[in-house]
Every structure is written in C-alpha cells, then in structure tokens.
Design a protein around this motif. Structure first.
Motif, PDB file in Angstrom:
ATOM      1  N   PRO A  45      21.273   7.596  43.443  1.00  0.00           N
ATOM      2  CA  PRO A  45      20.289   6.587  43.044  1.00  0.00           C
ATOM      3  C   PRO A  45      18.849   7.094  43.085  1.00  0.00           C
ATOM      4  CG  PRO A  45      21.309   5.987  45.136  1.00  0.00           C
ATOM      5  CD  PRO A  45      22.027   7.201  44.619  1.00  0.00           C
ATOM      6  N   ALA A  46      18.616   8.209  43.743  1.00  0.00           N
ATOM      7  CA  ALA A  46      17.271   8.792  43.761  1.00  0.00           C
ATOM      8  C   ALA A  46      16.881   9.324  42.382  1.00  0.00           C
ATOM      9  CB  ALA A  46      17.192   9.902  44.796  1.00  0.00           C
ATOM     10  N   ASP A  47      17.861   9.493  41.488  1.00  0.00           N
ATOM     11  CA  ASP A  47      17.604   9.998  40.141  1.00  0.00           C
ATOM     12  C   ASP A  47      17.259   8.896  39.148  1.00  0.00           C
ATOM     13  OD1 ASP A  47      18.156  12.557  41.033  1.00  0.00           O
ATOM     14  OD2 ASP A  47      20.251  12.499  40.394  1.00  0.00           O
ATOM     15  N   CYS A  48      17.050   7.675  39.633  1.00  0.00           N
ATOM     16  CA  CYS A  48      16.770   6.567  38.712  1.00  0.00           C
ATOM     17  C   CYS A  48      15.572   5.773  39.215  1.00  0.00           C
ATOM     18  CB  CYS A  48      17.999   5.683  38.560  1.00  0.00           C
ATOM     19  SG  CYS A  48      18.406   4.763  40.058  1.00  0.00           S
ATOM     20  N   ASP A  49      15.117   4.836  38.390  1.00  0.00           N
ATOM     21  CA  ASP A  49      13.975   3.986  38.743  1.00  0.00           C
ATOM     22  C   ASP A  49      14.407   2.600  39.214  1.00  0.00           C
ATOM     23  OD1 ASP A  49      11.911   5.893  37.870  1.00  0.00           O
ATOM     24  OD2 ASP A  49      12.799   5.555  35.887  1.00  0.00           O
ATOM     25  N   ALA A  50      15.601   2.186  38.809  1.00  0.00           N
ATOM     26  CA  ALA A  50      16.155   0.888  39.214  1.00  0.00           C
ATOM     27  C   ALA A  50      17.673   1.035  39.251  1.00  0.00           C
ATOM     28  CB  ALA A  50      15.751  -0.214  38.237  1.00  0.00           C
ATOM     29  N   ILE A  51      18.310   0.198  40.050  1.00  0.00           N
ATOM     30  CA  ILE A  51      19.764   0.327  40.219  1.00  0.00           C
ATOM     31  C   ILE A  51      20.429  -1.044  40.206  1.00  0.00           C
ATOM     32  CG2 ILE A  51      19.647   0.329  42.740  1.00  0.00           C
ATOM     33  CD1 ILE A  51      21.942   2.503  42.538  1.00  0.00           C
ATOM     34  N   VAL A  52      21.632  -1.060  39.620  1.00  0.00           N
ATOM     35  CA  VAL A  52      22.488  -2.248  39.612  1.00  0.00           C
ATOM     36  C   VAL A  52      23.854  -1.803  40.123  1.00  0.00           C
ATOM     37  CG1 VAL A  52      23.602  -4.012  38.188  1.00  0.00           C
ATOM     38  CG2 VAL A  52      21.301  -3.212  37.600  1.00  0.00           C
ATOM     39  N   ILE A  53      24.398  -2.568  41.062  1.00  0.00           N
ATOM     40  CA  ILE A  53      25.751  -2.309  41.548  1.00  0.00           C
ATOM     41  C   ILE A  53      26.604  -3.529  41.252  1.00  0.00           C
ATOM     42  CG2 ILE A  53      27.230  -1.887  43.552  1.00  0.00           C
ATOM     43  CD1 ILE A  53      24.935  -0.340  44.831  1.00  0.00           C
ATOM     44  N   GLY A  54      27.732  -3.293  40.589  1.00  0.00           N
ATOM     45  CA  GLY A  54      28.702  -4.350  40.309  1.00  0.00           C
ATOM     46  C   GLY A  54      29.987  -4.075  41.057  1.00  0.00           C
ATOM     47  N   ALA A  55      30.504  -5.078  41.765  1.00  0.00           N
ATOM     48  CA  ALA A  55      31.685  -4.882  42.607  1.00  0.00           C
ATOM     49  C   ALA A  55      32.683  -6.015  42.400  1.00  0.00           C
ATOM     50  CB  ALA A  55      31.265  -4.822  44.076  1.00  0.00           C
ATOM     51  N   SER A  56      33.945  -5.647  42.304  1.00  0.00           N
ATOM     52  CA  SER A  56      34.992  -6.652  42.112  1.00  0.00           C
ATOM     53  C   SER A  56      35.782  -6.860  43.398  1.00  0.00           C
ATOM     54  CB  SER A  56      35.929  -6.222  40.979  1.00  0.00           C
ATOM     55  OG  SER A  56      36.568  -5.010  41.321  1.00  0.00           O
ATOM     56  N   ILE A  57      36.536  -7.937  43.403  1.00  0.00           N
ATOM     57  CA  ILE A  57      37.326  -8.354  44.559  1.00  0.00           C
ATOM     58  C   ILE A  57      38.790  -8.001  44.355  1.00  0.00           C
ATOM     59  CG2 ILE A  57      38.242 -10.434  45.707  1.00  0.00           C
ATOM     60  CD1 ILE A  57      35.449  -9.842  46.563  1.00  0.00           C
ATOM     61  N   LYS A  58      39.425  -7.550  45.421  1.00  0.00           N
ATOM     62  CA  LYS A  58      40.881  -7.387  45.435  1.00  0.00           C
ATOM     63  C   LYS A  58      41.346  -7.779  46.828  1.00  0.00           C
ATOM     64  CE  LYS A  58      44.742  -4.396  44.386  1.00  0.00           C
ATOM     65  NZ  LYS A  58      45.174  -3.081  43.944  1.00  0.00           N
ATOM     66  N   HIS A  59      42.345  -8.629  46.873  1.00  0.00           N
ATOM     67  CA  HIS A  59      42.866  -9.137  48.148  1.00  0.00           C
ATOM     68  C   HIS A  59      41.760  -9.763  48.987  1.00  0.00           C
ATOM     69  CE1 HIS A  59      46.727  -7.422  47.223  1.00  0.00           C
ATOM     70  NE2 HIS A  59      46.195  -6.219  47.110  1.00  0.00           N
ATOM     71  N   GLY A  60      40.843 -10.443  48.320  1.00  0.00           N
ATOM     72  CA  GLY A  60      39.797 -11.168  49.028  1.00  0.00           C
ATOM     73  C   GLY A  60      38.653 -10.323  49.549  1.00  0.00           C
ATOM     74  N   LYS A  61      38.570  -9.047  49.143  1.00  0.00           N
ATOM     75  CA  LYS A  61      37.509  -8.178  49.660  1.00  0.00           C
ATOM     76  C   LYS A  61      36.981  -7.260  48.566  1.00  0.00           C
ATOM     77  CE  LYS A  61      39.471  -8.066  54.252  1.00  0.00           C
ATOM     78  NZ  LYS A  61      40.094  -7.297  55.298  1.00  0.00           N
ATOM     79  N   HIS A  62      35.714  -6.893  48.715  1.00  0.00           N
ATOM     80  CA  HIS A  62      35.176  -5.830  47.875  1.00  0.00           C
ATOM     81  C   HIS A  62      35.720  -4.509  48.406  1.00  0.00           C
ATOM     82  CE1 HIS A  62      32.180  -9.020  47.105  1.00  0.00           C
ATOM     83  NE2 HIS A  62      32.203  -8.499  45.888  1.00  0.00           N
ATOM     84  N   GLN A  63      35.800  -3.520  47.551  1.00  0.00           N
ATOM     85  CA  GLN A  63      36.296  -2.217  47.979  1.00  0.00           C
ATOM     86  C   GLN A  63      35.362  -1.620  49.029  1.00  0.00           C
ATOM     87  OE1 GLN A  63      37.015   0.231  44.527  1.00  0.00           O
ATOM     88  NE2 GLN A  63      38.283  -1.330  43.566  1.00  0.00           N
ATOM     89  N   PRO A  64      35.909  -0.967  50.052  1.00  0.00           N
ATOM     90  CA  PRO A  64      35.076  -0.357  51.102  1.00  0.00           C
ATOM     91  C   PRO A  64      34.039   0.625  50.553  1.00  0.00           C
ATOM     92  CG  PRO A  64      37.387  -0.284  51.729  1.00  0.00           C
ATOM     93  CD  PRO A  64      37.336  -0.777  50.307  1.00  0.00           C
ATOM     94  N   SER A  65      34.324   1.235  49.415  1.00  0.00           N
ATOM     95  CA  SER A  65      33.396   2.213  48.844  1.00  0.00           C
ATOM     96  C   SER A  65      32.032   1.598  48.517  1.00  0.00           C
ATOM     97  CB  SER A  65      33.998   2.856  47.597  1.00  0.00           C
ATOM     98  OG  SER A  65      34.272   1.884  46.617  1.00  0.00           O
ATOM     99  N   VAL A  66      31.980   0.286  48.309  1.00  0.00           N
ATOM    100  CA  VAL A  66      30.702  -0.358  47.984  1.00  0.00           C
ATOM    101  C   VAL A  66      29.752  -0.263  49.178  1.00  0.00           C
ATOM    102  CG1 VAL A  66      29.578  -2.518  47.293  1.00  0.00           C
ATOM    103  CG2 VAL A  66      31.797  -1.906  46.309  1.00  0.00           C
TER     104      VAL A  66
END
Length: 182
Positions: A45-66
């Motif tokens: 993210p240091a290579d950009c000026d703004a950031i958007v993160i989109g995360a989906s749910i599986k089994h009631g949770k976002h993936q730990p990688s988020v």
C-alpha cells in the motif's frame, strides 16, 4: 496521477468483481486504479495514494488474511486515505445493509487497528451449487432461520450495483485530496 489500490479477499469472486467495477468507475475520473488480491505477493500500500479493501464473509467471518494484511501494513494504511467494504448475505436485509447496522463490518472494524475514512457494505450472492454438501445444508439452515431462499437450485445475486457506483463516487472524492498539490 493519483494511484488507487483496490484489494480484495474473496471466496467466489464477488469482492473482486466489486473492486473491478469501482476501478472501472475511477479511471475516467483520472485516477489510476489497480485491482489485486489481498494475498498477492508484492502488494504494498505504500506504492499508492489511496487504498480500498474489500472483504467477503465465509462461515460468518472475514478471512484472517484481511486483519493480517491490515496489521502488517498499518503504518502505510494510516498514512493515506482509505476505504473498507464487506460483502455478505446479511446485507440483503434493509436493516443490515449499512456500515452502522451490518454486524460483520462492525465486527471487522472493531477488531482492526486501521480506521478507514470510508466504510461500505454490499449484499452478496447465494448459489447453493457452489457449496460442498455440508456447507450447502448449513447455508440452507441459515437461510431458513433468516427467512431467505432455501431452494437448493437458488442462484441469486443480492448486490445493489447502484450502491457500488455510489461507493465508487465516494472513493473518488476520498482519493481526490491525495492528488491535490500540497
């Protein structure tokens, strides 16, 4: 040119498609929008000026990688305008489709040390054919409890793409100050 990095964490591709749609809407506004998987090696993210993160749910949770990504890159995230959105089936309900009322997004934001300026939530898709036998019946039970579609032939997209477009406009506004000369 302002660089906007759109990262996604997805189970069946919807978070990626939402990021791609947002990028399509940002480019004609003079923003350099790049879409990548959150887990892609070399994403910084240091290579950009703004950031958007989109995360989906599986089994009631976002993936730990988020949360792992957020924790690993917190300094870079805190230093630039940011947005976060969640994709989940609960958001198909009118009283659960805002950042203030969606329990999954609220939980993610509560667990995250990063507090992005813009939050969004989008309803997901229900396609029983994508799930294995156990998940298929678990989802059916969840849908039955929540008065959703229970027919195992169901393939329905609840995503409000006009809401995605409105979110993209807000992302463009968010990224615009990054382009202004200091």
């Amino acid at each position: 040119m302002t660089r906007v990095l759109l990262l996604y964490s997805t189970n069946f591709g919807l978070s990626q498609r939402i990021c791609e749609r947002i990028a399509e809407l940002l480019r004609p506004r003079g923003l350099d929008a790049r879409v990548c998987a959150l887990t892609d090696p070399g994403v910084d993210p240091a290579d950009c000026d703004a950031i958007v993160i989109g995360a989906s749910i599986k089994h009631g949770k976002h993936q730990p990688s988020v949360l792992e990504f957020i924790q690993r890159h917190r300094a870079a995230l805190d230093a630039r305008p940011g947005a976060l959105f969640s994709v989940n089936l609960v958001a198909r309900k009118p009283h659960r489709n805002t950042p203030e009322t969606n329990p999954y997004l609220r939980r993610l934001v509560g667990q995250s040390p990063w507090k992005p300026r813009l939050l969004g939530v989008f309803a997901g898709e229900l396609d029983y054919s994508r799930y294995g036998p156990v998940d298929r019946h678990m989802m059916r039970l969840v849908m039955w409890i929540n008065r959703g579609p229970t027919d195992l032939d169901t393939k329905v997209a609840f995503t409000n793409w006009q809401e995605v477009e409105r979110f993209a406009e807000r992302v463009a506004e968010l990224a615009r100050p990054a382009a202004a000369p200091a």
